[in-house]
Design a protein around this motif. Sequence first.
Motif, short mmCIF file in Angstrom:
data_model
loop_
_atom_site.label_atom_id
_atom_site.label_comp_id
_atom_site.label_asym_id
_atom_site.label_seq_id
_atom_site.Cartn_x
_atom_site.Cartn_y
_atom_site.Cartn_z
N ASN A 23 0.80 -1.23 0.00
CA ASN A 23 0.00 0.00 0.00
C ASN A 23 0.83 1.28 0.00
O ASN A 23 0.29 2.35 -0.25
CB ASN A 23 -1.01 -0.01 1.15
N LEU A 58 7.90 11.03 11.51
CA LEU A 58 7.50 9.65 11.26
C LEU A 58 6.00 9.48 11.51
O LEU A 58 5.30 8.81 10.77
CB LEU A 58 8.32 8.73 12.18
N HIS A 69 -5.33 3.31 3.01
CA HIS A 69 -6.16 2.14 3.36
C HIS A 69 -7.65 2.39 3.10
O HIS A 69 -8.38 1.47 2.75
CB HIS A 69 -5.91 1.73 4.81
N ASP A 288 11.06 0.69 -0.04
CA ASP A 288 10.15 0.80 1.12
C ASP A 288 8.73 1.12 0.65
O ASP A 288 7.86 0.26 0.70
CB ASP A 288 10.65 1.86 2.11
N PHE A 293 6.81 7.90 -1.26
CA PHE A 293 8.02 8.73 -1.33
C PHE A 293 8.40 9.10 -2.76
O PHE A 293 9.49 9.61 -3.00
CB PHE A 293 9.18 7.98 -0.65
C1 LIG Z 1 6.24 6.56 7.42
C2 LIG Z 1 7.56 6.02 6.97
C3 LIG Z 1 8.75 6.87 7.21
C4 LIG Z 1 7.57 4.82 6.40
C5 LIG Z 1 8.73 3.98 6.21
N1 LIG Z 1 8.87 3.08 7.26
C6 LIG Z 1 7.98 2.13 7.64
N2 LIG Z 1 8.23 1.60 8.85
C7 LIG Z 1 7.42 0.65 9.36
N3 LIG Z 1 6.34 0.20 8.73
C8 LIG Z 1 6.05 0.70 7.53
C9 LIG Z 1 6.86 1.67 6.91
N4 LIG Z 1 6.33 1.94 5.71
C10 LIG Z 1 5.22 1.16 5.58
N5 LIG Z 1 5.04 0.43 6.68
C11 LIG Z 1 3.94 -0.52 6.98
O1 LIG Z 1 3.29 -0.86 5.76
C12 LIG Z 1 1.90 -0.53 5.83
C13 LIG Z 1 1.39 -0.11 4.47
O2 LIG Z 1 1.42 -1.21 3.57
P1 LIG Z 1 0.41 -2.45 3.66
O3 LIG Z 1 -0.94 -1.95 4.07
O4 LIG Z 1 0.96 -3.40 4.67
O5 LIG Z 1 0.42 -3.01 2.27
C14 LIG Z 1 1.83 0.56 6.90
O6 LIG Z 1 0.56 0.63 7.47
C15 LIG Z 1 2.91 0.10 7.89
O7 LIG Z 1 2.40 -0.89 8.74
#
Ligand SMILES: CC(C)=CCNc1ncnc2c1ncn2[C@@H]1O[C@H](COP(=O)(O)O)[C@@H](O)[C@H]1O
Length: 349
Positions: A23, A58, A69, A288, A293
């Motif tokens: 996501n 963050l 979401h 990531d 980004f």
């Molecule tokens: C905000 C930021 C600096 C992000 C980079 N660092 C991150 N650190 C930890 N968990 C993350 C990060 N980026 C995405 N996620 C996880 O990935 C999810 C989104 O993708 P998905 O719904 O799992 O498909 C987020 O809700 C979070 O649980």
Amino acid sequence: VMDKEVEPFCRALPKVELHAHLNGSISVATMERLIARKPHLNIKHSMTAIHKGQRRTLDECFQVFKVIHQLVDSEEDLLMAAKAVIREFSEDGVRYLELRSTPRVETNTGLTKRKYVETVIEAIRQCKQEDVDIDVRFLVAVDRRNGPEVAMETVKLAEDYMLSSEGIVVGMDLSGDPMVGHGKDLLPALQKARNCGLKLALHMSEVPCQKEESELLLTLPPDRIGHGTFLHPEVGGSWSLVHKVREGNIPLELCLTSNIMGKTVESYEKHHFPYWYKLGHPCVLCTDDKGVFSTSLSQEYQLAASTFGLDQEALWILSQQAISCSFAPEAIKQQLEKRWAEQRSQLLC
Ligand SMILES: CC(C)=CCNc1ncnc2c1ncn2[C@@H]1O[C@H](COP(=O)(O)O)[C@@H](O)[C@H]1O
Ligand SMILES: [Zn+2]
């Protein structure tokens, strides 16, 4: 090497992406389609991405995922988004991808965690059938904020699909806001995952003050570490952490732009990539959240090249070494090695 040669080189370079949250990886174009499907939500594109010079804390970054979401809350949305993300990685020259995502329940649309996992698997299968040039695997993610029971439930789900997805589900991820929850509570679930043969890619030391948690998680040990920004004693980690990661030869998934945008690293120059790279430790460049980004894996390779002075040969080796850090079965790793070797002479003159 002239700078203008670096861009096409990095795009043409066959690449391995090991740290991509589904996501967070949705492109502007796909986001626009999703926004158009849900006009009542009144979501502007500026709410789903973070742009350069727009560094946020963050915490503010994690708000973005709440918005995304809402836009991806049905089986249909998820299938469309996942397929688009896979295609985009392939178009960027990624030939092997490990996509991670957190199974979610959405009562409005009837989405269940099982349906969620099945839909991601279906997207991967459809892309394969449509001959998209990329091998994709799935890491089922545990959001640390949801605590030990949900973590255990997610491990069971991942185990089920590891056994029934013909090798698509290969492991698990631990992610979510690092300021929330404690890894200690999730240790039994992660231990269970490991024991049943799931590989572990864990976000570790993404923020300072996670020294104890990282020590605990290293007892598992994880198969790969996401970020590891604050492992070193100079930034609040410890030599014990650095030594354990080195002794275990545990690969690091390093995401330059993500760390800059999330303000955990001050500047590209100050990133921990060169510290580990110069030690000869396995380092894998990753995106990531390429959507959030606004980056791409080839752009991350370019940034590493320009910031740390890597030449084409070094970039090629960096990309090739990522193959061995993947959770792909041995036969697939060999196929990838072969493919890389074939392309080497065309790329490096
Ligand atoms: C905000 C930021 C600096 C992000 C980079 N660092 C991150 N650190 C930890 N968990 C993350 C990060 N980026 C995405 N996620 C996880 O990935 C999810 C989104 O993708 P998905 O719904 O799992 O498909 C987020 O809700 C979070 O649980
Ligand atoms: Zn991440």
